[in-house]
Design an enzyme around this catalytic site. Structure first.
Site, mmCIF file in Angstrom:
data_model
loop_
_atom_site.group_PDB
_atom_site.id
_atom_site.type_symbol
_atom_site.label_atom_id
_atom_site.label_comp_id
_atom_site.label_asym_id
_atom_site.label_seq_id
_atom_site.Cartn_x
_atom_site.Cartn_y
_atom_site.Cartn_z
ATOM 1 N N ASP A 55 4.718 -1.467 -5.032
ATOM 2 C CA ASP A 55 5.734 -2.119 -4.215
ATOM 3 C C ASP A 55 6.291 -3.353 -4.905
ATOM 4 O OD1 ASP A 55 5.347 -0.260 -2.177
ATOM 5 O OD2 ASP A 55 3.841 -1.495 -1.155
ATOM 6 N N TYR A 109 -7.357 -0.732 -7.341
ATOM 7 C CA TYR A 109 -6.589 -1.964 -7.150
ATOM 8 C C TYR A 109 -7.554 -3.123 -6.915
ATOM 9 C CZ TYR A 109 -2.135 0.534 -6.395
ATOM 10 O OH TYR A 109 -1.005 1.298 -6.541
#
Length: 270
Positions: A55, A109
């Site tokens: 994103d 992540y």
């Protein structure tokens, strides 16, 4: 076919994926390929694919892109046409049927959540996160309507004023990592009751104030994408270029923090 490890600071970009009229990481990478003659103008290299679509504001250590290219196309060659915010640093020759998005066995992540210990119950944060691990239907933690059943693993630990989240899975639904962090933070700070987790796992669709908003994107980094049988070779010159470029950005941010803190403290003392 060759796969490249690409690191980037996502803050100046409107996400990874190509978009019209705004700067993205993917547009910048493809512009470099066109400048090098790997593909024609307005085209993409043959076989091109990326491991994921981060994103806006999200950064990466190990984003992976793959495409057909000449032998001279190395990470160092790509970096010659890339800005300091994007650096290729390793590469691997891969089979012709390799697909960067469909073939990863594991993605990871790391999220750095600013959460001073006097405002957060660390034990509760770890407990809530552990309950989020495993296989669940995360339909209340993503805007996706399909592919919401995922299996998460990872850990939470303290580093000074930050709680670090390492979250791994074979693949992620959109905004899932950021909403997991947001939910854990809400419960561990007392902003939401412990029962909120049960509501998230229910079949009911939570909306509005009952929903879980995503945590801010900038502390999130894609740290690993693994492919069975693929060994990446670090390009020493390209890696050194990346270390220098991101080191300079880290120093600039640190100086900015000190300046902002000095101004804040000066006004507070008036």
């Amino acid at each position: 076919m060759r796969a490249f490890r690409v690191a980037y600071d996502g803050r100046p970009y409107h996400g990874f994926q190509r978009q019209p009229d705004v700067p993205t990481v993917e547009d910048t990478l493809l512009d470099a390929c066109r400048t090098l003659g790997i593909c024609d103008a307005d085209a993409v290299p043959v076989g091109y694919a990326a491991s994921g679509r981060t994103d806006a504001g999200v950064s990466a250590l190990a984003q992976t892109v793959a495409f057909e290219c000449p032998e001279w196309c190395t990470p160092r060659a790509l970096n010659a046409e890339l800005p300091g915010t994007i650096r290729a640093w390793a590469a691997a020759d891969v089979p012709d049927d390799f697909h960067a998005r469909h073939h990863p066995s594991h993605r990871e992540y790391v999220y750095d959540l600013h959460a001073p210990s006097d405002a957060v119950d660390d034990d509760l944060a770890a407990t809530v996160f552990d309950e989020l691990c495993g296989e669940h239907d995360f339909h209340n933690l993503t805007p996706d309507e399909v592919g919401t059943v995922r299996t998460l693993d990872g850990e939470v630990w303290r580093d000074g004023d930050f709680l670090l989240f390492r979250i791994e899975a074979g693949g992620f639904a959109r905004e899932l990592v950021r909403r997991v962090v947001s939910l854990v933070r809400a419960i561990a700070t007392g902003a939401a009751p412990r029962e909120k987790l049960d509501h998230v796992f229910s079949s009911e669709h939570l909306q509005g104030p009952d929903g879980v908003p995503p945590a801010p994107p900038t502390p999130l980094v894609l740290t690993a994408v693994d492919y069975p049988g693929v060994e990446f070779e670090v390009d020493a010159d390209a890696a050194e270029s990346a270390v220098q470029a991101f080191g300079e950005r880290a120093l600039s941010d640190r100086i900015g923090w000190r300046v902002g803190t000095r101004i804040r403290d000066g006004i507070s003392e008036q």
